[in-house]
Scaffold this motif. Structure first.
Motif, PDB file in Angstrom:
ATOM      1  N   VAL A  23      -2.587  85.114  26.689  1.00  0.00           N
ATOM      2  CA  VAL A  23      -3.131  86.114  25.777  1.00  0.00           C
ATOM      3  C   VAL A  23      -3.603  85.438  24.498  1.00  0.00           C
ATOM      4  O   VAL A  23      -2.941  84.546  23.958  1.00  0.00           O
ATOM      5  N   ASP A  68       8.940  94.239  33.609  1.00  0.00           N
ATOM      6  CA  ASP A  68       9.126  94.134  32.156  1.00  0.00           C
ATOM      7  C   ASP A  68      10.101  95.163  31.585  1.00  0.00           C
ATOM      8  O   ASP A  68      10.543  95.017  30.444  1.00  0.00           O
ATOM      9  N   SER A  88       5.330  90.893  33.993  1.00  0.00           N
ATOM     10  CA  SER A  88       4.774  91.913  33.107  1.00  0.00           C
ATOM     11  C   SER A  88       3.693  92.705  33.829  1.00  0.00           C
ATOM     12  O   SER A  88       2.620  92.186  34.119  1.00  0.00           O
ATOM     13  N   ARG A  95       3.098  96.341  32.894  1.00  0.00           N
ATOM     14  CA  ARG A  95       2.564  97.395  32.024  1.00  0.00           C
ATOM     15  C   ARG A  95       1.691  96.752  30.944  1.00  0.00           C
ATOM     16  O   ARG A  95       1.961  96.823  29.765  1.00  0.00           O
ATOM     17  N   GLY A  96       0.608  96.124  31.407  1.00  0.00           N
ATOM     18  CA  GLY A  96      -0.231  95.367  30.485  1.00  0.00           C
ATOM     19  C   GLY A  96       0.375  94.007  30.197  1.00  0.00           C
ATOM     20  O   GLY A  96       1.212  93.493  30.938  1.00  0.00           O
ATOM     21  N   GLU A 127       4.170  89.148  26.559  1.00  0.00           N
ATOM     22  CA  GLU A 127       4.088  88.529  25.224  1.00  0.00           C
ATOM     23  C   GLU A 127       5.446  88.529  24.540  1.00  0.00           C
ATOM     24  O   GLU A 127       5.872  87.516  23.963  1.00  0.00           O
ATOM     25  N   GLU A 128       6.126  89.680  24.578  1.00  0.00           N
ATOM     26  CA  GLU A 128       7.421  89.800  23.917  1.00  0.00           C
ATOM     27  C   GLU A 128       8.444  88.845  24.546  1.00  0.00           C
ATOM     28  O   GLU A 128       9.213  88.185  23.833  1.00  0.00           O
ATOM     29  N   LYS A 139       1.851  93.270  27.123  1.00  0.00           N
ATOM     30  CA  LYS A 139       2.769  93.351  25.991  1.00  0.00           C
ATOM     31  C   LYS A 139       4.176  92.855  26.333  1.00  0.00           C
ATOM     32  O   LYS A 139       4.786  92.091  25.575  1.00  0.00           O
ATOM     33  N   GLY A 140       4.713  93.309  27.479  1.00  0.00           N
ATOM     34  CA  GLY A 140       6.054  92.879  27.862  1.00  0.00           C
ATOM     35  C   GLY A 140       6.129  91.374  28.046  1.00  0.00           C
ATOM     36  O   GLY A 140       7.123  90.735  27.656  1.00  0.00           O
TER      37      GLY A 140
END
Length: 772
Positions: A464, A392, A407, A409-410, A415-416, A412-413
């Motif tokens: 998510v 990510d 992704s 690192r959780g 999702e973005e 978030k990457g």
């Protein structure tokens, strides 16, 4: 009369035959169906189908190769050799193409007369066969199935929830040979997984033969052997010293792996790291760095990662394009993974070539320079008909147009990236990093850190909450990653993968509405039997009984709770010098303990303990709940439970984040325990932890003092322990014995090593001081 006799005789013979045949038939219950991952739709009917030497196989043309997977397994395990037939009225297994089924979907229909496997793709047929095998006894995976081969009459309609269901093997940190990778492919197919991601490049080793650049296997594939030291505490190597530890796979071997994987519906995705995690490359070709200075292949941890490809030199791109051309010849996968993570760009910031590149391309900072690097490599990869995957971090500075984000690192990457319209593979560390511990650290082989038990893997959902339907369509699936810094052997690798891969396979294959931990907990026990037949070194961590303790300092008593991962487990325990057996007490409520004792507990099945027993010694010593004065304050990051930590009887584990440890950074521990009244003392025990990777070292000296007034102290004993190299993680009680003393105050000083052998600060971790 004679005709009538013949007729009766015939009826009798038929009756005998029918009775004999029916004697093997059985009715199955839902508890007998233990397929992992759980099928999307399943209907169980009465009756069964018996596979015997008369069973025929009906499979035309290319389907014969798929049918042979089943026939070969039956022959090797049961010595039953099934013949192919064009048609049969009954007692047959048939493979049928159905064009309107989705890719990888299959249907399995079993009646008392026939078995029909229907699919439209290699994957679908393979997965239908895997489900047949899982309906048979676990011994089918071995070489000695003594019992009858009986299938339940059942109807299954099944398909995967996600199209990317993967496992990454890190071959760089520790090299694993072709034979192990082929075994892993078999096991991925067993779990209906369809991607094997090979991490072929990192700082510590290059693992693929590249014919144009022979130094990659002559130099970059080997490092100086420092395996006796912790990964994060290894010495920096001299570039002139020849490496002897490592290895690589030839292109011929990799082609064999790819071909074998294709036969099992598995796509092998190569990862060629860039621009960072390539110190091993720079050891062979230092001219590709910004500075051009000689470097060595590291034997352990590298941080920060500064020896990266120079983004200003055309030679870097020429090298990578040539490498990728050979990679693409070996790997037909549509994806090439380029890493793209954890690049420390300090050299780019001061490199004239990189600054020139930034000026020419109109880039405002080094983050945009990394984006330029990734986009340029993606353009090349796309020109060859391939697609780029990156971690990510490739989002930083702007994402390459057609790139797929993995992704880690959780979420978030991922999702973005999905919001931007990019495809995503979810691989968050908290659910998918199989290098994390899966049981209590005291009971487990050393791992990277973190805690990822079987039950948490089972909670993974790549979609998510709150994602739009459009965004969710960009989620291709998920993947487990097994980083191998602390995994030197194939046996250890198996231990980290299984059984967590089973939980992951169900999260990626089965409909989320079928997710049921209680049901999975039942089925996984049959999967364990299959692992045992296959001689897989799987972890039994989910069986392990663990405890939580709370102390009431006023009452000087402990409330002890016991649990493991499985619901409604039959946990039993004993106190004191009693064996775990018939006298074990079923655990129902928290156990109150108010005196020194040994607690032993285990999971029981059929009134017998199974798995590793839980054993803990609880000591109520003279210092319990007494006032502790800290002459040197403990570190704010590791406070334990406060001022009573060192005298609360609760012991820390190898997980130094468990809240039971106090730590001192580069300073000695010096505490005074007020015993309230003169007390007879002859022994002091100091509990400590050593884990040299994260710079936690045992004390080099411990000294005990006594005093009647708390001001004037006399030394009564000491223990000296010089530094010793320790590659593992270790708990140790340091015992200082001395002549009996009547004292009111005890002072303990533990001397900190203060400076690690490889440089840097040192933590001193203490969990309890026992005064006896």
């Amino acid at each position: 009369m004679r005709q009538h006799f013949k007729f009766l005789t015939l009826i009798f013979i038929i009756s005998l035959y029918s009775c004999s045949d029916n004697s093997k038939s059985k009715d199955f219950t839902v508890n007998d169906i233990n397929i992992i991952p759980k099928p999307a739709e399943l209907t169980l009917n009465k009756g069964s189908f018996i596979i015997d030497e008369n069973t025929k196989i009906i499979a035309h043309d290319s389907l014969k190769n798929i049918a042979n997977i089943l026939t070969d397994k039956l022959k090797s395990s049961s010595n039953i050799e099934l013949d192919f037939s064009e048609r049969s009225e009954s007692n047959f297994i048939e493979f049928v193409v159905k064009e309107d089924l989705e890719n990888e979907a299959y249907e399995l229909s079993v009646t008392d007369k026939k078995v029909i496997v229907t699919a439209n793709s290699l994957g679908g047929f393979l997965y239908g066969v895997q489900s047949i095998l899982q309906l048979l006894p676990a011994e089918i995976y071995g070489t000695d199935t003594n019992g009858d081969l009986i299938l339940p009459t059942i109807e299954i309609k099944d398909k995967p929830r996600f199209r990317h269901r993967g496992l990454m093997l890190d071959l760089s940190r520790h090299f694993f040979p072709k034979e192990y990778i082929l075994k892993t492919i078999d096991r991925l197919a067993m779990h209906k997984m369809n991607v094997l991601h090979l991490h072929l490049v990192d700082d510590q080793g290059w693992r693929m033969e590249i014919k144009k650049y022979s130094k990659l296997t002559e130099v970059s594939a080997w490092r100086v052997d420092q395996e006796e030291k912790p990964w994060s505490a290894r010495d920096k190597n001299d570039p002139k010293e020849k490496g002897t530890y490592g290895g690589f796979l030839t292109q011929k071997e990799l082609k064999e792996i790819v071909a074998y994987a294709a036969q099992n519906n598995i796509d092998v995705i190569p990862e060629i790291e860039m621009p960072a995690h390539v110190t091993s490359v720079m050891a062979a070709y230092p001219e590709l760095t910004c500075h051009g200075n000689p470097v060595a292949v590291p034997s352990g941890s590298v941080w920060p990662i500064t020896d990266i490809y120079c983004a200003g030199k055309e030679a870097s791109f020429e090298f990578l394009e040539n490498v990728l051309l050979e990679v693409m010849e070996v790997f037909p996968s549509k994806y090439i993974h380029i890493g793209g993570d954890e690049a420390t760009k300090t050299n780019w910031e001061k490199c004239p070539d990189c600054q020139r590149r930034m000026k020419t391309e109109g880039l405002k900072d080094v983050h945009e320079l990394q984006s330029y690097f990734v986009k340029r490599m993606e353009k090349f990869i796309n020109s060859k008909g391939k697609k780029l995957i990156g971690w990510d971090e490739i989002l930083e500075g702007g994402l390459a147009p057609e790139a797929t984000v993995m992704s880690w690192r959780g979420f978030k990457g991922g999702e973005e990236a999905a919001k931007q319209g990019h495809d995503v593979i979810m691989s968050p560390g908290g659910y998918c990093y199989f290098d994390h511990y899966q049981g209590p650290q005291n009971e487990e082989p050393i791992a990277q850190g973190g805690f990822l038990p079987l039950s948490k893997v089972y909670q993974f959902n790549p979609i998510v909450e709150g994602m739009s339907e459009k965004e969710a369509k960009h989620i291709l699936g998920g993947q487990a990653n097994l980083w191998a810094e602390h995994i030197p052997t194939t046996s250890h690798s198996e231990y980290m993968i299984f059984p967590r891969l089973a939980a992951l396979s169900e999260t990626l294959w089965s409909p989320i509405k079928l997710r049921d931990w209680n049901d999975f907990s039942k089925r996984i026990k049959t999967q364990f039997l299959r692992y045992e037949v296959l001689a897989i070194n799987y972890a039994k961590s989910a069986y392990i009984v663990t405890s939580n303790m709370e102390i009431d300092l006023d009452k000087k008593s402990i409330n002890l709770t016991l649990q493991n991962e499985f619901p409604k487990s039959d946990i039993r325990y004993v106190l004191g010098d009693v064996k775990l057996g018939e006298k074990a007490i079923p655990y129902v409520n928290p156990i109150e303990i108010s005196e020194s004792t040994v607690v032993k507990a285990s999971l029981f099945e059929n009134d017998k303990p199974i798995g590793k027993a839980f054993i803990d010694t609880i000591k109520f010593h003279n210092g319990v709940a007494k006032v502790v004065d800290y002459e040197i304050p403990y570190n704010d990051r590791y406070k334990g439970s406060g001022s009573s930590t060192l005298v609360n009887t609760l012991r820390g584990t190898k997980n130094f984040h468990d809240g039971q440890w106090q730590a001192w950074l580069n300073e000695n521990m010096e505490v005074v325990i007020n015993l309230d009244e003169p007390t007879s003392v002859s022994k002091v025990t100091v509990g400590a932890l050593e884990s040299q990777g994260p710079s936690i070292y045992f004390p080099t000296k411990i000294e005990v003092f006594v005093s009647d007034d708390g001001e004037n102290f006399n030394s009564v004993g000491n223990l000296v322990r010089p530094y010793a190299n320790n590659a593992g993680s270790e708990l140790k009680d340091f015992i200082i014995k001395f002549g009996k003393q009547e004292t009111k105050f005890i002072k303990v000083i533990a001397t900190n090593l203060k400076k690690a052998p490889s440089g840097g600060g040192v933590f001193l971790f203490i969990d309890e001081i026992l005064v006896e």
